[in-house]
Design an enzyme around this catalytic site. Sequence first.
Site, PDB file in Angstrom:
ATOM      1  N   CYS A 105      55.038  34.337  43.461  1.00  0.00           N
ATOM      2  CA  CYS A 105      54.697  34.253  42.040  1.00  0.00           C
ATOM      3  C   CYS A 105      53.293  33.707  41.820  1.00  0.00           C
ATOM      4  CB  CYS A 105      55.715  33.400  41.281  1.00  0.00           C
ATOM      5  SG  CYS A 105      55.634  31.626  41.604  1.00  0.00           S
ATOM      6  N   TYR A 106      52.770  32.943  42.786  1.00  0.00           N
ATOM      7  CA  TYR A 106      51.423  32.393  42.631  1.00  0.00           C
ATOM      8  C   TYR A 106      50.339  33.435  42.893  1.00  0.00           C
ATOM      9  CZ  TYR A 106      53.819  28.016  42.154  1.00  0.00           C
ATOM     10  OH  TYR A 106      54.645  27.035  41.702  1.00  0.00           O
ATOM     11  N   ARG A 129      50.878  24.216  44.763  1.00  0.00           N
ATOM     12  CA  ARG A 129      50.497  22.806  44.756  1.00  0.00           C
ATOM     13  C   ARG A 129      50.083  22.386  46.159  1.00  0.00           C
ATOM     14  NH1 ARG A 129      55.520  19.617  42.567  1.00  0.00           N
ATOM     15  NH2 ARG A 129      56.668  21.389  43.413  1.00  0.00           N
ATOM     16  N   ASP A 185      54.275  31.216  47.903  1.00  0.00           N
ATOM     17  CA  ASP A 185      55.287  31.780  47.005  1.00  0.00           C
ATOM     18  C   ASP A 185      54.654  32.968  46.299  1.00  0.00           C
ATOM     19  OD1 ASP A 185      57.001  32.416  44.846  1.00  0.00           O
ATOM     20  OD2 ASP A 185      57.658  30.349  44.604  1.00  0.00           O
ATOM     21  N   HIS A 193      59.679  37.143  39.734  1.00  0.00           N
ATOM     22  CA  HIS A 193      58.752  37.380  40.833  1.00  0.00           C
ATOM     23  C   HIS A 193      58.225  38.818  40.813  1.00  0.00           C
ATOM     24  CE1 HIS A 193      60.374  33.603  42.510  1.00  0.00           C
ATOM     25  NE2 HIS A 193      59.203  33.547  43.115  1.00  0.00           N
ATOM     26  N   ASP A 236      59.884  35.879  46.343  1.00  0.00           N
ATOM     27  CA  ASP A 236      59.081  34.710  46.694  1.00  0.00           C
ATOM     28  C   ASP A 236      58.487  34.894  48.095  1.00  0.00           C
ATOM     29  OD1 ASP A 236      58.403  32.262  47.888  1.00  0.00           O
ATOM     30  OD2 ASP A 236      60.057  31.164  47.024  1.00  0.00           O
ATOM     31  N   HIS A 296      48.713  21.881  39.425  1.00  0.00           N
ATOM     32  CA  HIS A 296      49.662  22.963  39.658  1.00  0.00           C
ATOM     33  C   HIS A 296      48.989  24.285  39.324  1.00  0.00           C
ATOM     34  CE1 HIS A 296      53.209  25.533  39.102  1.00  0.00           C
ATOM     35  NE2 HIS A 296      53.930  24.616  39.708  1.00  0.00           N
ATOM     36  N   LYS A 300      52.506  22.567  49.521  1.00  0.00           N
ATOM     37  CA  LYS A 300      53.693  23.347  49.170  1.00  0.00           C
ATOM     38  C   LYS A 300      53.630  24.704  49.852  1.00  0.00           C
ATOM     39  CE  LYS A 300      55.762  20.405  46.478  1.00  0.00           C
ATOM     40  NZ  LYS A 300      57.111  19.872  46.798  1.00  0.00           N
ATOM     41  N   ASP A 313      63.804  39.024  42.065  1.00  0.00           N
ATOM     42  CA  ASP A 313      64.214  38.793  40.682  1.00  0.00           C
ATOM     43  C   ASP A 313      63.115  39.308  39.763  1.00  0.00           C
ATOM     44  OD1 ASP A 313      62.237  36.626  40.332  1.00  0.00           O
ATOM     45  OD2 ASP A 313      63.586  35.426  41.580  1.00  0.00           O
TER      46      ASP A 313
END
Length: 511
Positions: free
Chosen positions: A361-362, A353, A359, A435, A425, A305, A356, A432
């Site tokens: 946040c990554y 991941r 996103d 993020h 995201d 992850h 996936k 939010d």
Amino acid sequence: MPIKTNLARARRRTTHKGKTMASLSFRLNPPFPNQDTQNNQYQYGKVNQSATSTMASTTAHRDQEPDIPDLFTSPPPIQDTLSTDTSDIQNETVENCLPFLSAEVESLHYNQHGVPHLARERHIKFLRKHLERLPGRYVALDASRPWMLYWCLNALAVLGEDVSCYRDALVDTARSMQNINGGFGGGIGHESHLACTYSMILALSVVGGEAAYEIIDRRALWKWLCALKRPDGGFQMAVGGEVDIRGAYCAAVLVTLLNLPLDLSSDSPAWTADQPNLFSGLGEYVRRCQSFEGGISAQPNGEAHGAYAFCALGCLAILGAPHRTFAKYLDVPRLISWLSSRQYAPEGGLGGRTNKLVDGCYSHWVGCCWPLIEASLAGPSSLMFDINKNKNSGIDIHNLYSREGLIRYILCCAQETSKKGGMRDKPGKFPDAYHTCYVLSGLSSAQHVTRLLSSDGQGMMTHSEYDVSPHHGTPQIYDEEDRVSPTDPVYFIPEGKRKEIMSYFLSKPGF
């Protein structure tokens, strides 16, 4: 099902006005003339006159077709004929992102490279609003109050805001969540948790000042960490809680920021006659968390992850200089392969991941692994030229991933387009604080180059100094006014704030 194109490989075949993407990759340029990097006189978010030649001008190219590489405007070239729920949602994500990446959203104002401005003032307003009284629907985050404080305060700092005005209120809030047995809970009356303690200490570090530092009961915190230390080298997240890689990183941050003793108390579960300390076996624990894919899992034998990869690298960078500890405890080539596979085309953003979705946040959790990887490959600055020449011939250490792709995703897709501001995201998701913090952190990382300057030895808890300076692309696809402030590559608070709290507690030996 579309095959997610790996950007590191795909850019070799993508053209940009007759040039390969590789030829247009970011290169390390010298600082601006008269820039005093030592005293940090370069003001982020302000236009430097000597940089005007490299700035992306919105006005001059308003009526021209945006200059966007095909890689970011076209669907994946290979399609799998088997349709699954996973492939359907991936197709939907690409379809939602393409209009933003292709400069086709009429409500956005794009520059000549098809990149919109950072809506700085809207994001600041969004974050400040989240530091006020929140509506009832936020009750779901009642156990994450320290995180809300860190996300908002650190994101404001990245945007260049002074957050010292929140110091008194934060001290009162922290006092109400600190437990007599050490550590902070997620809310008033909650049991202490390592993640909540980590985020509260970082929030106090960001506001800075003696009042913020002195609220921390360091002796009780040290005793509590001793109780969390496990014989296998790892840390529990709470007394009686799970043991995972988050604990390794959070504990390492707390010990070093607060200058806590490494000695274990005699009543620690990890205590033996050999007299181990808080960091004993920690590197070996991190090693066992590397998966067969090359990434890092929460625990040994788990799924890799992106967030756990950052926790592992951050922990090892605290235990010793990255060019020593990474190679000692990890299979670095396999980790680089895994991290490279987390960046997708055409989105340009990062996923957490295997298989996936992208996103925002990554941008932090995966994107901020790269500065530490680069530091581990280059070594200290005194060794940089020898190492780059002899061991990595032909490799641009600071271009191991597509900075352009990540910046395009962040500014095109991860910004909330309404007036309320905030980061998200992906298109279609709501913004939010979480993020907003981590997307801006990823943007900061992509806009700067990190160099390991020095390390003070080879022992445990070696202190390393880093230089984080502006990265100037060729071309630079974003306007200079949209550059955000740099952050410390290990602790991810403003570098000056990290130095302040460390210096404060280094001057106060003992409890």
